[in-house]
Motif scaffolding. Structure first.
Motif, PDB file in Angstrom:
ATOM      1  N   LEU A 111       0.784  -1.168  -0.006  1.00 46.23           N
ATOM      2  CA  LEU A 111       0.047  -0.172  -0.222  1.00 46.23           C
ATOM      3  C   LEU A 111       0.820   1.149  -0.008  1.00 46.23           C
ATOM      4  N   HIS A 112       2.225   1.137   0.106  1.00 47.60           N
ATOM      5  CA  HIS A 112       3.196   2.228   0.137  1.00 47.60           C
ATOM      6  C   HIS A 112       2.915   3.320   1.233  1.00 47.60           C
ATOM      7  N   ASP A 113       2.201   2.754   2.282  1.00 45.52           N
ATOM      8  CA  ASP A 113       2.076   3.556   3.711  1.00 45.52           C
ATOM      9  C   ASP A 113       3.359   3.521   4.343  1.00 45.52           C
ATOM     10  N   THR A 114       3.936   4.373   4.503  1.00 51.29           N
ATOM     11  CA  THR A 114       5.427   4.611   5.276  1.00 51.29           C
ATOM     12  C   THR A 114       5.066   5.128   6.655  1.00 51.29           C
ATOM     13  N   SER A 115       3.793   5.256   7.029  1.00 52.26           N
ATOM     14  CA  SER A 115       3.448   5.874   8.510  1.00 52.26           C
ATOM     15  C   SER A 115       3.966   4.917   9.705  1.00 52.26           C
ATOM     16  N   ALA A 150      -2.066 -17.608 -14.803  1.00 52.41           N
ATOM     17  CA  ALA A 150      -2.742 -16.408 -15.615  1.00 52.41           C
ATOM     18  C   ALA A 150      -3.667 -15.962 -14.658  1.00 52.41           C
ATOM     19  N   GLY A 151      -4.567 -16.791 -14.100  1.00 46.39           N
ATOM     20  CA  GLY A 151      -5.661 -16.191 -13.111  1.00 46.39           C
ATOM     21  C   GLY A 151      -5.374 -15.333 -12.118  1.00 46.39           C
ATOM     22  N   MET A 152      -3.966 -15.489 -11.580  1.00 48.29           N
ATOM     23  CA  MET A 152      -3.767 -14.639 -10.344  1.00 48.29           C
ATOM     24  C   MET A 152      -3.166 -13.267 -11.257  1.00 48.29           C
ATOM     25  N   PHE A 153      -2.968 -13.082 -12.456  1.00 47.69           N
ATOM     26  CA  PHE A 153      -2.579 -11.762 -12.850  1.00 47.69           C
ATOM     27  C   PHE A 153      -3.809 -11.189 -13.717  1.00 47.69           C
ATOM     28  N   GLY A 154      -4.865 -12.227 -13.562  1.00 52.80           N
ATOM     29  CA  GLY A 154      -6.162 -11.497 -13.975  1.00 52.80           C
ATOM     30  C   GLY A 154      -6.507 -11.801 -15.573  1.00 52.80           C
ATOM     31  N   LEU A 155      -5.490 -12.519 -16.110  1.00 52.69           N
ATOM     32  CA  LEU A 155      -5.861 -12.868 -17.760  1.00 52.69           C
ATOM     33  C   LEU A 155      -7.215 -13.670 -18.180  1.00 52.69           C
ATOM     34  N   TRP A 174      -3.846  -4.425 -20.217  1.00 54.87           N
ATOM     35  CA  TRP A 174      -3.962  -4.950 -18.786  1.00 54.87           C
ATOM     36  C   TRP A 174      -2.808  -4.909 -18.198  1.00 54.87           C
ATOM     37  N   LYS A 175      -2.489  -4.685 -17.076  1.00 52.36           N
ATOM     38  CA  LYS A 175      -1.111  -4.692 -16.312  1.00 52.36           C
ATOM     39  C   LYS A 175      -1.101  -5.346 -15.105  1.00 52.36           C
ATOM     40  N   GLY A 176      -2.332  -6.098 -14.793  1.00 46.20           N
ATOM     41  CA  GLY A 176      -2.366  -6.781 -13.415  1.00 46.20           C
ATOM     42  C   GLY A 176      -3.204  -5.915 -12.356  1.00 46.20           C
ATOM     43  N   TRP A 177      -3.083  -6.230 -11.231  1.00 43.17           N
ATOM     44  CA  TRP A 177      -4.089  -5.688 -10.271  1.00 43.17           C
ATOM     45  C   TRP A 177      -3.395  -4.763  -9.310  1.00 43.17           C
ATOM     46  N   TRP A 178      -1.937  -4.541  -9.778  1.00 47.20           N
ATOM     47  CA  TRP A 178      -1.107  -3.845  -8.590  1.00 47.20           C
ATOM     48  C   TRP A 178      -0.658  -2.321  -8.931  1.00 47.20           C
TER      49      TRP A 178
END
Lengths: 218, 218
Positions: free
Chosen positions: B49-53, B79-84, B93-97
């Protein structure tokens, strides 16, 4: 207040029965692997094997084994656990536990072919009843003398009682092995955890003890 | 020595995927319940989450989360984990991240319809390959620069690598909920524990961490 309790040993993949029995090894190797920690406890050795030498483990696994036998006033089990699927044709069959079974209370065996009750040494009396879970439970509570009622097994019988919302305390001891076959405890129990407090304890033996506990419904 | 590693969150009944997604709630409620402890760790908050707090838990669950990201030199996923399966028709499409995925290493996505590689921010490069588990692993090891290779998921992909005997370290975090539906991690893995040291640790969150570890085969 009577509580309705379940204790089972299951594999990491959720199987509460084993499927590798052979004529030469009627319990199979997997049953031994699934129950190693429990069978190794001092409580099991005393209560089931009548070994009063004090041998056996006394740690976390033994604490759960002790609770298994505490305060139970009656037991309910399926026909399969009593052995009626294999031995139902034998009118002399008295279960797997020899003359003095470890229960020491009335035991209700659910079957579609009732037979006369059998009184064993040490206080165990086997009653054979054709009844719904609710009916069997009412009969067990009536004779439990204020003690708890344990649903002993097998997993299909336990699941019927869980699905009917009748169980107050569920303890599973998970052995970290994968059996890949048998009867799964958890099938068709989505959301069971709702209404229970769930606690987890890992024993040095590698066993994970998971307990579902809810307030008695009175 | 490169080790091949797997980390998954599963339910008590063994499901590593959830099945209650809706258009309004594309991950579903179950996914949140399954990953609550992991998502609550400081490591997840920082890394994903890029939360550096400094927010997030720092106990047992966070120790496993830290290990999840340590020393990984390449990743393989289905492929399923990447969302294909949902987004395979979209060449963009570049994935969920989002723009800066948490992997920061080359990631090999197993697919029958390869496409050009995609370089993301932060060191992640997605490669799309049609390959057997062994072939994909060889390619991942070649670019891992001495680091480990993680098989990221989903459970069907993980099971293929487990069944092929390719995994050195398997960590599962078991959440004590029953999902009753989805894809089971443990299907068809009877006897997997042979050849592994298996350890169990219960976290105060209620999560059980089970680790299968074996000597590297070199």
């Amino acid at each position: 207040m009577t509580r309705v309790r379940v204790d089972l040993n299951i594999s990491l993949d959720g199987f509460a029965t084993t499927a590798d029995q052979t004529p030469d090894n009627p319990f199979g190797q997997d049953w031994g692997r699934l129950t190693t920690a429990y069978v190794g406890t001092r409580t099991f050795r005393e209560r089931v094997l009548h070994d009063t030498s004090g041998a056996g483990t006394t740690g976390v696994d033994d604490e759960y084994a002790q609770r298994y036998f505490e305060a139970v006033g009656a037991e309910i089990m399926g026909a399969g656990m009593f052995g009626l699927h294999e031995h139902g044709d034998d009118p002399e069959w008295k279960g797997w536990w020899e003359d003095e079974p470890p229960f020491r209370v009335p035991v209700f065996i659910l079957t579609h072919t009732p037979r006369p009750s059998i009184e064993m040494k040490g206080g165990t009396v086997f009653h054979f009843v054709e009844a719904s879970p609710e009916e069997a439970l009412a009969r067990a509570v009536a004779v439990a003398d204020g003690g708890d009622v344990r649903i002993g097994g097998g997993p299909s019988t336990v699941r019927e009682f869980l699905r009917a919302g009748l169980v107050d305390d569920l303890h599973v001891a998970i052995t970290p092995i994968l059996l890949g076959q048998g009867i799964r405890l958890w099938d068709d129990l989505r959301g069971l955890e709702a209404g229970y407090d769930v606690t987890t304890e890992a024993a040095p033996s590698g066993i994970t003890h998971i307990t579902f506990r809810r307030e008695s419904r009175g």
